[in-house]
Design a protein around this motif. Structure first.
Motif, PDB file in Angstrom:
ATOM      1  N   GLY A  46      11.204   2.490   9.376  1.00 47.12           N
ATOM      2  CA  GLY A  46      10.092   2.925   8.985  1.00 47.12           C
ATOM      3  C   GLY A  46       8.806   2.201   8.236  1.00 47.12           C
ATOM      4  N   ASP A  47      10.080   2.484   6.576  1.00 44.17           N
ATOM      5  CA  ASP A  47       8.954   1.313   5.598  1.00 44.17           C
ATOM      6  C   ASP A  47       8.877   0.248   6.237  1.00 44.17           C
ATOM      7  OD1 ASP A  47       8.940   4.146   4.571  1.00 44.17           O
ATOM      8  OD2 ASP A  47      10.033   3.756   3.349  1.00 44.17           O
ATOM      9  N   PHE A  48       9.921  -0.564   6.316  1.00 38.87           N
ATOM     10  CA  PHE A  48      10.127  -2.050   6.955  1.00 38.87           C
ATOM     11  C   PHE A  48       8.679  -2.710   7.858  1.00 38.87           C
ATOM     12  CE2 PHE A  48      11.092  -6.037   8.978  1.00 38.87           C
ATOM     13  CZ  PHE A  48      11.087  -6.914   8.595  1.00 38.87           C
ATOM     14  N   LEU A  49       8.761  -1.527   8.600  1.00 37.11           N
ATOM     15  CA  LEU A  49       7.894  -2.187   9.800  1.00 37.11           C
ATOM     16  C   LEU A  49       6.903  -1.646   9.244  1.00 37.11           C
ATOM     17  CD1 LEU A  49      10.061  -0.749  12.806  1.00 37.11           C
ATOM     18  CD2 LEU A  49       9.756  -3.383  12.980  1.00 37.11           C
ATOM     19  N   TYR A  50       5.943  -0.377   8.736  1.00 37.98           N
ATOM     20  CA  TYR A  50       5.016  -0.122   8.167  1.00 37.98           C
ATOM     21  C   TYR A  50       4.080  -1.203   7.044  1.00 37.98           C
ATOM     22  CZ  TYR A  50       1.613   3.261   6.946  1.00 37.98           C
ATOM     23  OH  TYR A  50       0.110   3.614   6.911  1.00 37.98           O
ATOM     24  N   SER A  51       4.959  -2.108   6.769  1.00 36.48           N
ATOM     25  CA  SER A  51       4.399  -3.027   6.091  1.00 36.48           C
ATOM     26  C   SER A  51       3.953  -4.288   6.860  1.00 36.48           C
ATOM     27  CB  SER A  51       5.674  -3.668   4.720  1.00 36.48           C
ATOM     28  OG  SER A  51       7.027  -4.283   5.946  1.00 36.48           O
ATOM     29  N   LEU A  52       4.620  -4.384   7.817  1.00 35.88           N
ATOM     30  CA  LEU A  52       4.322  -5.546   9.295  1.00 35.88           C
ATOM     31  C   LEU A  52       2.878  -4.802   9.229  1.00 35.88           C
ATOM     32  CD1 LEU A  52       7.406  -5.942  10.747  1.00 35.88           C
ATOM     33  CD2 LEU A  52       6.010  -8.062   8.950  1.00 35.88           C
ATOM     34  N   ASN A  53       2.910  -3.703   9.670  1.00 39.45           N
ATOM     35  CA  ASN A  53       1.714  -3.067  10.440  1.00 39.45           C
ATOM     36  C   ASN A  53       0.459  -2.871   9.553  1.00 39.45           C
ATOM     37  OD1 ASN A  53       1.912  -2.218  13.222  1.00 39.45           O
ATOM     38  ND2 ASN A  53       1.026  -0.061  12.365  1.00 39.45           N
ATOM     39  N   GLN A  54       1.005  -2.734   8.134  1.00 37.37           N
ATOM     40  CA  GLN A  54      -0.439  -2.867   6.957  1.00 37.37           C
ATOM     41  C   GLN A  54      -0.911  -3.987   6.965  1.00 37.37           C
ATOM     42  OE1 GLN A  54      -1.094   0.135   7.218  1.00 37.37           O
ATOM     43  NE2 GLN A  54      -1.550   0.689   4.338  1.00 37.37           N
ATOM     44  N   LYS A  55       0.010  -5.311   7.225  1.00 35.51           N
ATOM     45  CA  LYS A  55      -0.466  -6.645   6.661  1.00 35.51           C
ATOM     46  C   LYS A  55      -1.990  -6.608   8.369  1.00 35.51           C
ATOM     47  CE  LYS A  55      -1.434 -11.375   6.150  1.00 35.51           C
ATOM     48  NZ  LYS A  55      -2.934 -11.228   5.398  1.00 35.51           N
ATOM     49  N   ILE A  56      -1.274  -6.144   9.108  1.00 39.24           N
ATOM     50  CA  ILE A  56      -1.646  -6.156  11.163  1.00 39.24           C
ATOM     51  C   ILE A  56      -3.235  -5.528  10.801  1.00 39.24           C
ATOM     52  CG2 ILE A  56      -1.887  -5.183  12.923  1.00 39.24           C
ATOM     53  CD1 ILE A  56       1.172  -6.259  13.075  1.00 39.24           C
ATOM     54  N   ALA A  57      -3.288  -4.395   9.537  1.00 40.10           N
ATOM     55  CA  ALA A  57      -4.286  -3.384   9.429  1.00 40.10           C
ATOM     56  C   ALA A  57      -5.743  -4.582   8.605  1.00 40.10           C
ATOM     57  CB  ALA A  57      -4.311  -1.881   8.975  1.00 40.10           C
ATOM     58  N   LEU A  58      -5.173  -5.456   7.729  1.00 41.81           N
ATOM     59  CA  LEU A  58      -5.740  -5.983   6.564  1.00 41.81           C
ATOM     60  C   LEU A  58      -6.107  -6.607   7.207  1.00 41.81           C
ATOM     61  CD1 LEU A  58      -7.068  -6.272   3.738  1.00 41.81           C
ATOM     62  CD2 LEU A  58      -4.454  -7.306   3.357  1.00 41.81           C
ATOM     63  N   ASN A  59      -5.683  -7.840   8.207  1.00 40.62           N
ATOM     64  CA  ASN A  59      -6.351  -8.237   9.073  1.00 40.62           C
ATOM     65  C   ASN A  59      -7.568  -7.385  10.144  1.00 40.62           C
ATOM     66  OD1 ASN A  59      -4.098 -10.770   7.572  1.00 40.62           O
ATOM     67  ND2 ASN A  59      -3.150 -10.474   9.677  1.00 40.62           N
ATOM     68  N   ASN A  60      -7.176  -6.803  10.369  1.00 37.55           N
ATOM     69  CA  ASN A  60      -8.080  -6.416  11.124  1.00 37.55           C
ATOM     70  C   ASN A  60      -9.161  -6.090  10.539  1.00 37.55           C
ATOM     71  OD1 ASN A  60      -6.666  -6.409  13.362  1.00 37.55           O
ATOM     72  ND2 ASN A  60      -5.385  -4.496  13.177  1.00 37.55           N
ATOM     73  N   LYS A  61      -9.488  -4.952   9.588  1.00 36.76           N
ATOM     74  CA  LYS A  61     -10.224  -4.907   8.767  1.00 36.76           C
ATOM     75  C   LYS A  61     -11.322  -5.892   8.537  1.00 36.76           C
ATOM     76  CE  LYS A  61     -11.625  -2.480   4.224  1.00 36.76           C
ATOM     77  NZ  LYS A  61     -11.398  -1.987   3.455  1.00 36.76           N
ATOM     78  N   THR A  62     -10.628  -7.136   7.726  1.00 36.20           N
ATOM     79  CA  THR A  62     -10.811  -8.783   8.105  1.00 36.20           C
ATOM     80  C   THR A  62     -11.863  -8.893   9.408  1.00 36.20           C
ATOM     81  OG1 THR A  62      -9.364  -9.393   6.069  1.00 36.20           O
ATOM     82  CG2 THR A  62     -10.834 -11.124   6.970  1.00 36.20           C
ATOM     83  N   ASN A  63     -11.554  -9.123  10.414  1.00 39.44           N
ATOM     84  CA  ASN A  63     -11.842  -9.948  11.241  1.00 39.44           C
ATOM     85  C   ASN A  63     -13.133  -8.287  11.668  1.00 39.44           C
ATOM     86  OD1 ASN A  63     -10.974 -11.764  12.278  1.00 39.44           O
ATOM     87  ND2 ASN A  63      -9.580 -10.395  14.498  1.00 39.44           N
ATOM     88  N   THR A  64     -13.461  -6.844  11.355  1.00 43.72           N
ATOM     89  CA  THR A  64     -14.009  -6.393  11.746  1.00 43.72           C
ATOM     90  C   THR A  64     -15.575  -6.384  10.855  1.00 43.72           C
ATOM     91  OG1 THR A  64     -12.621  -4.194  12.496  1.00 43.72           O
ATOM     92  CG2 THR A  64     -14.979  -3.475  11.562  1.00 43.72           C
ATOM     93  N   GLU A  65     -14.585  -7.137   9.422  1.00 47.61           N
ATOM     94  CA  GLU A  65     -16.263  -6.990   8.519  1.00 47.61           C
ATOM     95  C   GLU A  65     -16.867  -8.995   9.162  1.00 47.61           C
ATOM     96  OE1 GLU A  65     -14.447  -8.302   4.869  1.00 47.61           O
ATOM     97  OE2 GLU A  65     -14.332  -5.256   4.635  1.00 47.61           O
ATOM     98  N   LEU A  66     -15.978  -9.945   9.500  1.00 46.77           N
ATOM     99  CA  LEU A  66     -16.940 -10.741  10.008  1.00 46.77           C
ATOM    100  C   LEU A  66     -17.291 -10.734  11.655  1.00 46.77           C
ATOM    101  CD1 LEU A  66     -13.259 -13.156  10.026  1.00 46.77           C
ATOM    102  CD2 LEU A  66     -15.856 -13.303   8.597  1.00 46.77           C
TER     103      LEU A  66
END
Length: 413
Positions: free
Chosen positions: A149-169
């Motif tokens: 769970g922790d390993f996959l969640y770290s991938l999800n957090q990177k996806i979430a960070l990219n999504n946040k950047t995309n939302t700002e753009l």
């Protein structure tokens, strides 16, 4: 297992945090900040509380594909309640199921298939409590769940960070569009805001408003090529691993103005897809027909370089004359949404037709303004494209690793 709050219209939009159907459907894990509010009493907040380790599931919808989508709560949410269109599962004991593990497990293709196969369909698709009595879970020991769970969640957090950047753009692009084409404060020849600085405005009888001098009034059909999607049947569906297949986008792949992928992806033979039905980067895909009026008119720009097509309930719009960024923002505007709501009322199903695109008019900018707008917007959209493609690769990696981690073929060290 508990169903959610049956709220009234006057309660919505103010008050305490509220978990909507949309929030559950779009998130593996409950966001830290909830967009929706609901005016609820203390007793309702106690009965329909949202606490750490809760699992929220979509329990009713127009389509079976939208049922049983899970959203796991990682932290208590004070005073929050959840929608009556969802169901809450609360663990009876601690230390058996790790929340981050189950959050991914419930979204696997295997479990999603089991869920949709057991859903009940009348006028609406729905889940009842009985289904949970015979659904089986595969749970490794708790510590293994934690590692996975922790390993996959770290991938999800990177996806979430990219999504946040995309939302700002995306918000940056919307702001520029609004200033230039709603308020008409694009830069004049001196770099000053056109309308505010006294730029010449001319009344237009079609739009019943003033528009900048030198601009035209056009419709979507005048600046876009429109192409209906691929017609296919259940027998035409193939596997991703088959040769010469094309991935088909459908209405449920359009969410919040973005192309998203889910566990029910459809592939068909490339022989069924014409050259005109292939989607190119910066084409716009729009839902033309749906059992729900809310889904008709959903659109998103395709930001990928990979070959895809789309189903018959969708259309592709290919903007002409370098107008793609203008068109995409216009189709997400309040004006366009109001127009869609007005015209798409059907009988058994809500529909848009090609002729509707010839009747939606707008102020079309002078060539010099459109060219300047594109020069500003293209780097923004290229960055969004890069982020979305990176997220697609991360998502594929996550979904590929999950079953291997679950059955012990690979381990997290």
């Amino acid at each position: 297992m508990s169903s959610g709050l049956s709220s009234k219209k006057e309660q919505a939009g103010h008050g305490s945090p509220f978990v909507s159907f949309r929030t559950v459907f779009n998130n593996y894990f409950l966001p830290n900040e909830l967009e929706d509010k609901m005016d609820t009493s203390l007793s309702e907040q106690e009965i329909y509380s949202v606490k750490a380790d809760d699992i929220l599931l979509t329990r009713t919808s127009e389509t079976i594909d939208e049922l049983g989508m899970s959203c796991v709560v990682l932290n208590d949410v004070q005073n929050a309640t959840y929608s009556g269109f969802t169901k809450r599962l609360r663990p009876k004991v601690k230390g058996v199921v790790y929340s981050k593990y189950i959050g991914f497990y419930l979204r696997t293709k295997m479990f999603r298939k089991t869920m949709t196969n057991n859903a009940f369909m009348t006028l609406r698709a729905s889940l009842n409590d009985e289904i949970f009595s015979y659904l089986k879970l595969y749970l490794p020991d708790y510590q293994t769940q934690v590692k996975i769970g922790d390993f996959l969640y770290s991938l999800n957090q990177k996806i979430a960070l990219n999504n946040k950047t995309n939302t700002e753009l995306e918000n940056m692009g919307k702001t520029i569009y609004d200033y230039w084409f709603t308020q008409f404060d694009f830069p004049d020849k001196n770099g000053h805001p056109y309308k505010t600085s006294g730029g010449q405005m001319v009344y237009n009888e079609t739009l019943k408003r003033e528009i900048p001098a030198g601009w035209e009034v056009k419709s979507l059909s005048q600046i876009c090529e429109l192409q209906r999607g691929v017609t296919y049947g259940k027998d035409d569906e193939m596997s991703e691993s088959d040769e010469n297949v094309v991935q088909i986008l459908r209405g449920n792949n359009i969410s919040n103005n973005h192309i998203v992928y889910d566990s029910n992806t459809v592939y068909v033979s490339s022989d069924l897809v014409t050259k005109e039905q292939k989607i190119k980067k910066f084409d716009v895909v729009i839902t033309m027909s749906s059992g729900s009026k809310e889904h008709v008119g959903k659109s998103a720009m395709f930001l990928f370089d990979s070959p895809h097509s789309y189903g018959a309930f969708c259309n592709k719009l290919t903007p002409l004359n370098e107008s793609q960024f203008f068109v995409e923002n216009f189709m997400h505007s309040y004006f366009f949404k109001i127009y869609i709501n007005h015209v798409c009322i059907g009988t058994g199903i809500n529909n848009l037709k090609g002729e509707h695109f010839s009747k939606v008019y707008f102020a079309y900018p002078a060539d010099s303004v459109l060219k300047q707008f594109n020069e500003i917007m293209k780097p923004i959209y290229e960055k969004r494209s890069y982020m979305e493609q990176a997220n697609e690769e991360l998502t594929k990696l996550r979904d590929y690793l999950l079953p291997l981690l679950m059955n012990g073929q690979i381990e997290v060290k």
